[in-house]
Design a protein around this motif. Structure first.
Motif, PDB file in Angstrom:
ATOM      1  N   VAL A  84       0.863  -1.176   0.000  1.00  0.00           N
ATOM      2  CA  VAL A  84       0.000   0.000   0.000  1.00  0.00           C
ATOM      3  C   VAL A  84       0.902   1.228   0.000  1.00  0.00           C
ATOM      4  O   VAL A  84       1.648   1.464   0.951  1.00  0.00           O
ATOM      5  N   ARG A  85       0.827   2.019  -1.075  1.00  0.00           N
ATOM      6  CA  ARG A  85       1.753   3.132  -1.256  1.00  0.00           C
ATOM      7  C   ARG A  85       1.163   4.493  -0.902  1.00  0.00           C
ATOM      8  O   ARG A  85       1.911   5.461  -0.699  1.00  0.00           O
ATOM      9  N   SER A  86      -0.173   4.622  -0.858  1.00  0.00           N
ATOM     10  CA  SER A  86      -0.762   5.938  -0.612  1.00  0.00           C
ATOM     11  C   SER A  86      -2.113   5.798   0.068  1.00  0.00           C
ATOM     12  O   SER A  86      -2.789   4.770  -0.051  1.00  0.00           O
ATOM     13  N   LEU A  87      -2.503   6.861   0.778  1.00  0.00           N
ATOM     14  CA  LEU A  87      -3.771   6.906   1.502  1.00  0.00           C
ATOM     15  C   LEU A  87      -4.383   8.293   1.381  1.00  0.00           C
ATOM     16  O   LEU A  87      -3.673   9.282   1.214  1.00  0.00           O
ATOM     17  N   ALA A  88      -5.699   8.345   1.489  1.00  0.00           N
ATOM     18  CA  ALA A  88      -6.415   9.626   1.574  1.00  0.00           C
ATOM     19  C   ALA A  88      -7.668   9.411   2.399  1.00  0.00           C
ATOM     20  O   ALA A  88      -8.271   8.337   2.376  1.00  0.00           O
ATOM     21  N   MET A  89      -8.050  10.464   3.135  1.00  0.00           N
ATOM     22  CA  MET A  89      -9.267  10.450   3.937  1.00  0.00           C
ATOM     23  C   MET A  89     -10.279  11.425   3.358  1.00  0.00           C
ATOM     24  O   MET A  89      -9.932  12.564   3.040  1.00  0.00           O
ATOM     25  N   ALA A  90     -11.531  10.981   3.215  1.00  0.00           N
ATOM     26  CA  ALA A  90     -12.581  11.870   2.748  1.00  0.00           C
ATOM     27  C   ALA A  90     -12.869  12.926   3.807  1.00  0.00           C
ATOM     28  O   ALA A  90     -12.758  12.658   5.007  1.00  0.00           O
ATOM     29  N   ALA A  97      -9.376   6.070   1.003  1.00  0.00           N
ATOM     30  CA  ALA A  97      -8.905   5.464  -0.233  1.00  0.00           C
ATOM     31  C   ALA A  97      -7.464   5.029  -0.037  1.00  0.00           C
ATOM     32  O   ALA A  97      -6.688   5.703   0.639  1.00  0.00           O
ATOM     33  N   SER A  98      -7.109   3.896  -0.619  1.00  0.00           N
ATOM     34  CA  SER A  98      -5.743   3.395  -0.549  1.00  0.00           C
ATOM     35  C   SER A  98      -5.277   2.996  -1.941  1.00  0.00           C
ATOM     36  O   SER A  98      -6.036   2.427  -2.720  1.00  0.00           O
ATOM     37  N   GLY A  99      -4.021   3.340  -2.248  1.00  0.00           N
ATOM     38  CA  GLY A  99      -3.442   3.017  -3.547  1.00  0.00           C
ATOM     39  C   GLY A  99      -2.324   2.018  -3.409  1.00  0.00           C
ATOM     40  O   GLY A  99      -1.504   2.094  -2.491  1.00  0.00           O
ATOM     41  N   GLY A 100      -2.288   1.047  -4.327  1.00  0.00           N
ATOM     42  CA  GLY A 100      -1.336  -0.037  -4.223  1.00  0.00           C
ATOM     43  C   GLY A 100      -0.174   0.045  -5.203  1.00  0.00           C
ATOM     44  O   GLY A 100      -0.203   0.784  -6.190  1.00  0.00           O
ATOM     45  N   GLU A 101       0.834  -0.741  -4.917  1.00  0.00           N
ATOM     46  CA  GLU A 101       2.000  -0.864  -5.787  1.00  0.00           C
ATOM     47  C   GLU A 101       1.615  -1.379  -7.172  1.00  0.00           C
ATOM     48  O   GLU A 101       2.277  -1.079  -8.165  1.00  0.00           O
ATOM     49  N   ASP A 102       0.523  -2.145  -7.232  1.00  0.00           N
ATOM     50  CA  ASP A 102       0.088  -2.739  -8.496  1.00  0.00           C
ATOM     51  C   ASP A 102      -0.879  -1.856  -9.281  1.00  0.00           C
ATOM     52  O   ASP A 102      -1.438  -2.293 -10.289  1.00  0.00           O
ATOM     53  N   GLY A 103      -1.109  -0.632  -8.841  1.00  0.00           N
ATOM     54  CA  GLY A 103      -1.962   0.288  -9.574  1.00  0.00           C
ATOM     55  C   GLY A 103      -3.425   0.266  -9.171  1.00  0.00           C
ATOM     56  O   GLY A 103      -4.219   1.031  -9.718  1.00  0.00           O
ATOM     57  N   THR A 104      -3.799  -0.578  -8.228  1.00  0.00           N
ATOM     58  CA  THR A 104      -5.196  -0.639  -7.803  1.00  0.00           C
ATOM     59  C   THR A 104      -5.476   0.411  -6.723  1.00  0.00           C
ATOM     60  O   THR A 104      -4.585   0.808  -5.969  1.00  0.00           O
ATOM     61  N   HIS A 123      -4.359   3.013 -13.903  1.00  0.00           N
ATOM     62  CA  HIS A 123      -2.916   3.105 -13.713  1.00  0.00           C
ATOM     63  C   HIS A 123      -2.238   1.766 -13.950  1.00  0.00           C
ATOM     64  O   HIS A 123      -2.743   0.709 -13.555  1.00  0.00           O
ATOM     65  N   LYS A 124      -1.078   1.830 -14.574  1.00  0.00           N
ATOM     66  CA  LYS A 124      -0.274   0.640 -14.829  1.00  0.00           C
ATOM     67  C   LYS A 124       0.970   0.598 -13.949  1.00  0.00           C
ATOM     68  O   LYS A 124       1.821  -0.275 -14.111  1.00  0.00           O
ATOM     69  N   GLY A 125       1.055   1.544 -13.021  1.00  0.00           N
ATOM     70  CA  GLY A 125       2.179   1.589 -12.099  1.00  0.00           C
ATOM     71  C   GLY A 125       1.696   1.895 -10.700  1.00  0.00           C
ATOM     72  O   GLY A 125       0.493   2.088 -10.467  1.00  0.00           O
ATOM     73  N   PRO A 126       2.591   1.948  -9.726  1.00  0.00           N
ATOM     74  CA  PRO A 126       2.215   2.240  -8.344  1.00  0.00           C
ATOM     75  C   PRO A 126       1.455   3.550  -8.210  1.00  0.00           C
ATOM     76  O   PRO A 126       1.789   4.539  -8.858  1.00  0.00           O
ATOM     77  N   VAL A 127       0.430   3.549  -7.361  1.00  0.00           N
ATOM     78  CA  VAL A 127      -0.337   4.763  -7.070  1.00  0.00           C
ATOM     79  C   VAL A 127       0.378   5.481  -5.931  1.00  0.00           C
ATOM     80  O   VAL A 127       0.347   5.030  -4.786  1.00  0.00           O
ATOM     81  N   LEU A 128       1.018   6.589  -6.249  1.00  0.00           N
ATOM     82  CA  LEU A 128       1.879   7.277  -5.290  1.00  0.00           C
ATOM     83  C   LEU A 128       1.166   8.340  -4.473  1.00  0.00           C
ATOM     84  O   LEU A 128       1.656   8.740  -3.420  1.00  0.00           O
ATOM     85  N   SER A 129       0.014   8.827  -4.960  1.00  0.00           N
ATOM     86  CA  SER A 129      -0.671   9.906  -4.254  1.00  0.00           C
ATOM     87  C   SER A 129      -2.164   9.850  -4.516  1.00  0.00           C
ATOM     88  O   SER A 129      -2.599   9.500  -5.618  1.00  0.00           O
ATOM     89  N   LEU A 130      -2.946  10.197  -3.488  1.00  0.00           N
ATOM     90  CA  LEU A 130      -4.398  10.247  -3.564  1.00  0.00           C
ATOM     91  C   LEU A 130      -4.891  11.485  -2.825  1.00  0.00           C
ATOM     92  O   LEU A 130      -4.297  11.883  -1.826  1.00  0.00           O
ATOM     93  N   ASP A 131      -5.996  12.062  -3.301  1.00  0.00           N
ATOM     94  CA  ASP A 131      -6.602  13.164  -2.571  1.00  0.00           C
ATOM     95  C   ASP A 131      -8.072  13.288  -2.944  1.00  0.00           C
ATOM     96  O   ASP A 131      -8.431  13.160  -4.123  1.00  0.00           O
ATOM     97  N   LEU A 139     -12.211  11.960  -6.348  1.00  0.00           N
ATOM     98  CA  LEU A 139     -10.926  11.456  -5.890  1.00  0.00           C
ATOM     99  C   LEU A 139      -9.930  11.587  -7.032  1.00  0.00           C
ATOM    100  O   LEU A 139     -10.239  11.251  -8.181  1.00  0.00           O
ATOM    101  N   ALA A 140      -8.749  12.087  -6.714  1.00  0.00           N
ATOM    102  CA  ALA A 140      -7.672  12.178  -7.694  1.00  0.00           C
ATOM    103  C   ALA A 140      -6.580  11.192  -7.325  1.00  0.00           C
ATOM    104  O   ALA A 140      -6.278  10.989  -6.146  1.00  0.00           O
ATOM    105  N   SER A 141      -5.987  10.578  -8.322  1.00  0.00           N
ATOM    106  CA  SER A 141      -4.893   9.623  -8.097  1.00  0.00           C
ATOM    107  C   SER A 141      -3.736   9.955  -9.026  1.00  0.00           C
ATOM    108  O   SER A 141      -3.921  10.287 -10.196  1.00  0.00           O
ATOM    109  N   GLY A 142      -2.530   9.878  -8.480  1.00  0.00           N
ATOM    110  CA  GLY A 142      -1.319  10.109  -9.259  1.00  0.00           C
ATOM    111  C   GLY A 142      -0.439   8.887  -9.189  1.00  0.00           C
ATOM    112  O   GLY A 142      -0.339   8.227  -8.145  1.00  0.00           O
ATOM    113  N   SER A 143       0.224   8.564 -10.297  1.00  0.00           N
ATOM    114  CA  SER A 143       0.909   7.274 -10.382  1.00  0.00           C
ATOM    115  C   SER A 143       2.317   7.388 -10.942  1.00  0.00           C
ATOM    116  O   SER A 143       2.680   8.361 -11.606  1.00  0.00           O
ATOM    117  N   MET A 144       3.081   6.332 -10.696  1.00  0.00           N
ATOM    118  CA  MET A 144       4.396   6.176 -11.286  1.00  0.00           C
ATOM    119  C   MET A 144       4.319   6.025 -12.806  1.00  0.00           C
ATOM    120  O   MET A 144       5.315   6.209 -13.508  1.00  0.00           O
TER     121      MET A 144
END
Length: 202
Positions: A84-90, A97-104, A123-131, A139-144
């Motif tokens: 689990v690479r990233s987290l965000a709270m509503a 929300a949680s983002g994984g190394e596998d892009g989920t 995403h096809k790479g790790p999800v590094l940031s969520l907000d 929800l916005a997600s940013g990835s590798m």
């Protein structure tokens, strides 16, 4: 690996490669609490909007909620198949929300303690940031993988796929935030400073 400041007060939390998270106060040189229970490095940490709980994500593929008063784990969320690479709270404190190394990306109902949605395919790479947007509807997600994706959380129309995706010219996105008025999304990248990205659709 990560740091999160409380919405109120002088407290902040850190995530570490010693498998723990720690609660600190800005005027004390030692941790107020040490949260132990993960079986691998703690990659990310976020405060709940009420400042009484933190969430942590780990290389052990779990997300945990911790009670700051007792130091005990209040919830354990399983489902990720990678770190689990990233987290965000509503903003309403009900969703995380949680983002994984596998892009989920997973959405969690915190009071119920269960997963309510899986956001995949963007995403096809790790999800590094969520907000979450300030109204909690997006929800916005940013990835590798050098992209930013926007998900419609409010109407659930954007849960099967993002309502919009934006490439970043071969630069991984490590940080992004909505402005308080939901007017602008800022993205942090590996090889540049913060830059304006896109207006949100509110």
């Amino acid at each position: 690996w990560d740091v999160s400041f409380a919405p109120v007060g002088y407290y902040f939390a850190t995530a570490s490669n010693d498998r723990t998270a720690r609660l600190w106060c800005t005027h004390k040189p030692y941790p107020l609490r040490i949260f132990a229970g993960h079986r691998n490095d703690v990659e990310c940490v976020r405060f709940h909007p009420n400042s009484n709980v933190i969430a942590t994500g780990s290389q052990d593929e779990t997300v945990r909620l911790w009670d700051l008063q007792t130091g005990d784990a209040a919830r354990l969320f399983r489902g990720h198949k990678a770190s689990v690479r990233s987290l965000a709270m509503a903003p309403n404190g009900r969703l995380a929300a949680s983002g994984g190394e596998d892009g989920t990306i997973f959405l969690w109902d915190l009071p119920e303690g269960k997963k309510i949605a899986s956001l995949s395919g963007a995403h096809k790479g790790p999800v590094l940031s969520l907000d979450f947007s300030d109204d909690g509807g997006m929800l916005a997600s940013g990835s590798m993988d050098c992209s930013v994706a926007l998900w419609d959380i409010k109407t659930h129309q954007g849960l099967t796929k993002p309502i919009k995706s934006f490439p970043t010219k071969s630069i991984p996105v490590s940080f992004l935030r909505f402005t308080p008025r939901n007017l602008l999304l800022a993205s942090g990248v590996y090889r540049s400073t913060l830059q304006p990205a896109i207006p949100s659709q509110t």
